[in-house]
Design a protein around this motif. Structure first.
Motif, PDB file in Angstrom:
ATOM      1  N   ASN A 108       0.854  -1.177   0.000  1.00 27.13           N
ATOM      2  CA  ASN A 108       0.000   0.000   0.000  1.00 27.13           C
ATOM      3  C   ASN A 108       0.897   1.235   0.000  1.00 27.13           C
ATOM      4  O   ASN A 108       1.790   1.350   0.827  1.00 27.13           O
ATOM      5  CB  ASN A 108      -0.900   0.028   1.248  1.00 27.13           C
ATOM      6  N   PHE A 109       0.671   2.101  -0.946  1.00 29.25           N
ATOM      7  CA  PHE A 109       1.504   3.292  -1.098  1.00 29.25           C
ATOM      8  C   PHE A 109       0.598   4.510  -0.927  1.00 29.25           C
ATOM      9  O   PHE A 109      -0.288   4.754  -1.742  1.00 29.25           O
ATOM     10  CB  PHE A 109       2.159   3.307  -2.477  1.00 29.25           C
ATOM     11  N   LEU A 110       0.841   5.270   0.140  1.00 23.34           N
ATOM     12  CA  LEU A 110       0.007   6.424   0.456  1.00 23.34           C
ATOM     13  C   LEU A 110       0.778   7.718   0.214  1.00 23.34           C
ATOM     14  O   LEU A 110       1.908   7.878   0.675  1.00 23.34           O
ATOM     15  CB  LEU A 110      -0.439   6.360   1.926  1.00 23.34           C
TER      16      LEU A 110
ATOM     17  N   PRO B 225      -9.157   6.412  -1.107  1.00 26.70           N
ATOM     18  CA  PRO B 225      -8.754   5.239  -0.319  1.00 26.70           C
ATOM     19  C   PRO B 225      -7.854   4.336  -1.149  1.00 26.70           C
ATOM     20  O   PRO B 225      -7.728   4.510  -2.369  1.00 26.70           O
ATOM     21  CB  PRO B 225     -10.092   4.558  -0.006  1.00 26.70           C
ATOM     22  N   PHE B 226      -7.228   3.366  -0.522  1.00 26.60           N
ATOM     23  CA  PHE B 226      -6.317   2.476  -1.236  1.00 26.60           C
ATOM     24  C   PHE B 226      -7.056   1.742  -2.360  1.00 26.60           C
ATOM     25  O   PHE B 226      -8.096   1.123  -2.136  1.00 26.60           O
ATOM     26  CB  PHE B 226      -5.690   1.460  -0.282  1.00 26.60           C
ATOM     27  N   THR B 227      -6.493   1.820  -3.552  1.00 27.01           N
ATOM     28  CA  THR B 227      -7.100   1.168  -4.714  1.00 27.01           C
ATOM     29  C   THR B 227      -6.020   0.843  -5.734  1.00 27.01           C
ATOM     30  O   THR B 227      -5.045   1.593  -5.878  1.00 27.01           O
ATOM     31  CB  THR B 227      -8.172   2.073  -5.360  1.00 27.01           C
ATOM     32  N   PRO B 228      -6.162  -0.269  -6.472  1.00 29.13           N
ATOM     33  CA  PRO B 228      -5.211  -0.563  -7.547  1.00 29.13           C
ATOM     34  C   PRO B 228      -5.513   0.216  -8.827  1.00 29.13           C
ATOM     35  O   PRO B 228      -4.725   0.168  -9.775  1.00 29.13           O
ATOM     36  CB  PRO B 228      -5.406  -2.074  -7.772  1.00 29.13           C
ATOM     37  N   ASP B 229      -6.627   0.922  -8.853  1.00 26.15           N
ATOM     38  CA  ASP B 229      -7.017   1.695 -10.034  1.00 26.15           C
ATOM     39  C   ASP B 229      -6.271   3.031 -10.024  1.00 26.15           C
ATOM     40  O   ASP B 229      -6.746   4.028  -9.476  1.00 26.15           O
ATOM     41  CB  ASP B 229      -8.529   1.904 -10.048  1.00 26.15           C
ATOM     42  N   LEU B 230      -5.117   3.061 -10.646  1.00 26.22           N
ATOM     43  CA  LEU B 230      -4.267   4.255 -10.613  1.00 26.22           C
ATOM     44  C   LEU B 230      -4.890   5.418 -11.375  1.00 26.22           C
ATOM     45  O   LEU B 230      -4.608   6.583 -11.070  1.00 26.22           O
ATOM     46  CB  LEU B 230      -2.892   3.933 -11.189  1.00 26.22           C
ATOM     47  N   ALA B 231      -5.732   5.114 -12.357  1.00 22.17           N
ATOM     48  CA  ALA B 231      -6.389   6.190 -13.109  1.00 22.17           C
ATOM     49  C   ALA B 231      -7.319   6.990 -12.208  1.00 22.17           C
ATOM     50  O   ALA B 231      -7.427   8.217 -12.324  1.00 22.17           O
ATOM     51  CB  ALA B 231      -7.156   5.609 -14.292  1.00 22.17           C
ATOM     52  N   VAL B 232      -7.997   6.299 -11.298  1.00 25.67           N
ATOM     53  CA  VAL B 232      -8.882   6.979 -10.354  1.00 25.67           C
ATOM     54  C   VAL B 232      -8.071   7.860  -9.408  1.00 25.67           C
ATOM     55  O   VAL B 232      -8.431   9.012  -9.137  1.00 25.67           O
ATOM     56  CB  VAL B 232      -9.718   5.950  -9.561  1.00 25.67           C
TER      57      VAL B 232
ATOM     58  N   THR C 260      -1.068  10.691  11.249  1.00 25.53           N
ATOM     59  CA  THR C 260      -2.023   9.906  12.043  1.00 25.53           C
ATOM     60  C   THR C 260      -3.166   9.396  11.175  1.00 25.53           C
ATOM     61  O   THR C 260      -3.604   8.245  11.305  1.00 25.53           O
ATOM     62  CB  THR C 260      -2.580  10.767  13.195  1.00 25.53           C
ATOM     63  N   LYS C 261      -3.663  10.243  10.287  1.00 27.53           N
ATOM     64  CA  LYS C 261      -4.730   9.828   9.381  1.00 27.53           C
ATOM     65  C   LYS C 261      -4.255   8.681   8.485  1.00 27.53           C
ATOM     66  O   LYS C 261      -4.984   7.722   8.230  1.00 27.53           O
ATOM     67  CB  LYS C 261      -5.168  11.009   8.524  1.00 27.53           C
ATOM     68  N   GLY C 262      -3.013   8.787   8.023  1.00 29.44           N
ATOM     69  CA  GLY C 262      -2.460   7.728   7.177  1.00 29.44           C
ATOM     70  C   GLY C 262      -2.298   6.416   7.924  1.00 29.44           C
ATOM     71  O   GLY C 262      -2.603   5.345   7.387  1.00 29.44           O
ATOM     72  N   VAL C 263      -1.813   6.471   9.163  1.00 24.62           N
ATOM     73  CA  VAL C 263      -1.668   5.253   9.959  1.00 24.62           C
ATOM     74  C   VAL C 263      -3.024   4.576  10.148  1.00 24.62           C
ATOM     75  O   VAL C 263      -3.142   3.348  10.092  1.00 24.62           O
ATOM     76  CB  VAL C 263      -1.028   5.576  11.325  1.00 24.62           C
ATOM     77  N   GLY C 264      -4.072   5.382  10.337  1.00 20.46           N
ATOM     78  CA  GLY C 264      -5.416   4.821  10.455  1.00 20.46           C
ATOM     79  C   GLY C 264      -5.848   4.101   9.193  1.00 20.46           C
ATOM     80  O   GLY C 264      -6.497   3.052   9.253  1.00 20.46           O
ATOM     81  N   MET C 265      -5.480   4.639   8.025  1.00 20.96           N
ATOM     82  CA  MET C 265      -5.816   3.961   6.768  1.00 20.96           C
ATOM     83  C   MET C 265      -5.082   2.630   6.642  1.00 20.96           C
ATOM     84  O   MET C 265      -5.663   1.627   6.223  1.00 20.96           O
ATOM     85  CB  MET C 265      -5.447   4.855   5.577  1.00 20.96           C
TER      86      MET C 265
END
Length: 335
Positions: free
Chosen positions: A98-100, A157-164, A188-193
């Motif tokens: 997961n890359f945020l 949110p985390f998604t494999p759809d890079l176009a989105v 903190t928001k990222g850690v929650g994701m």
């Protein structure tokens, strides 16, 4: 013959001598036909003192016919053995992390001290312009977006759809999250994701050009939470710390990266930011895995075609030879 040529069923070639075995073990085919009555046959038997015996006329083929039939049989066996060319296993992109991306869109990102194609532009426009290319190259990653300023919110949110993800990035603009910079809230928001997801490899890219406002949770406290959750944070400082309109806190960004086993980069212009994205691609490379199925090109149709073609050719030659014999026999009869 290529190295990747294979025969699927080698045992088929044990059948190669089968016609000879059948010829040796099984009797010839006997067909009854009309015969000429010979009145003096009994007298001839008495005269020669030989005992009459049953006999049969065996129609024999010439050597070339037998050779042709054997070649056809061999070609059929080659076709049944399934000759094929097996390619290398195809490489499939593996979803491995997961890359945020957590990007600062506070008012300071509206400073027009960067250039795009030789023209003055806002920092955010330059960052976004390069980030589009970076996102498109992250095939295999499940990407997410967080934008922060006075507050932080999840844009994608985390998604494999890079176009989105790319489209959601394009829709964001400076000031949508307020005018201040709260780095601790964004982490903190990222850690929650990350906690809500099951993929073990967790990477966050934090981009900011400011200093934390110092309210709520502090950046290093948030980074400690990230480190406990095995989140690696790469930090990018936008702008020149000594330049006008920039209050970049490099020390904090360096400490965040060091605490989470990440790395800190400073992007003072568009060219350097492009280099940083290239370095990140090397630090967090796309993972590949081999496909279970290998590409196979079957070749059975070639020996099968040779067998069918040879049989048809032999039938044509034998038919022509038979017709010629019949015509020759008729001419002799007329004479």
């Amino acid at each position: 013959m290529p190295d990747n040529f294979e025969i699927a069923y080698l045992w088929i070639f044990f059948l190669l001598p089968l016609p000879f075995i059948v010829y040796a073990l099984f009797p010839s085919l006997r067909i009854k036909s009309a015969s000429l009555f010979f009145p003096g046959f009994s007298n001839a038997v008495k005269y020669t003192h030989q005992k009459p015996r049953k006999s049969a006329f065996i129609k024999r083929r010439n050597f070339l016919v037998w050779l042709g039939l054997f070649v056809c049989w061999a070609c059929l066996l080659v076709a049944l053995s399934s000759p094929q060319i097996v390619g290398e296993p195809e490489m499939k992109v593996k979803t491995s992390r997961n890359f945020l991306i957590a990007a600062d869109i506070s008012f300071s990102m509206a400073q027009r001290d960067w250039t795009i194609n030789g023209k003055q532009s806002r920092r955010w426009d330059a960052v976004k312009n390069l980030m589009h290319d970076f996102i498109k190259k992250r095939e295999g990653d499940r990407m997410g977006l967080i934008f922060f300023g006075s507050s932080s919110y999840i844009q994608a949110p985390f998604t494999p759809d890079l176009a989105v993800v790319d489209q959601m990035l394009e829709e964001a603009d400076v000031g949508m999250a307020g005018q201040m910079t709260h780095i601790g809230k964004a982490i903190t928001k990222g850690v929650g994701m990350f906690k809500k997801d099951t993929i073990k490899t967790k990477v966050m890219l934090l981009l900011t050009d400011g200093v934390d406002a110092g309210t709520d949770i502090l950046p290093l406290d948030a980074a400690d939470l990230a480190q406990k959750d095995t989140v690696k944070i790469y930090t990018i400082g936008i702008g020149d710390p000594g330049g006008a309109g920039t209050d970049l806190d490099e020390k904090t960004l360096q400490d965040i990266a060091e605490l989470t086993n990440g790395q800190y980069f400073r992007a003072k212009d568009e060219k350097r930011l492009a280099q940083i994205y290239t370095e990140l691609d090397k630090l967090e490379p796309i993972a590949y895995e081999e496909e279970q199925n290998k590409p196979v090109t079957l070749l059975y149709m070639y020996p099968l075609g040779v067998a069918i073609g040879l049989l048809l050719f032999m039938m044509l030659v034998l038919t022509i030879a038979k017709v010629i014999r019949q015509l020759t026999h008729k001419k002799e009869s007329y004479v």
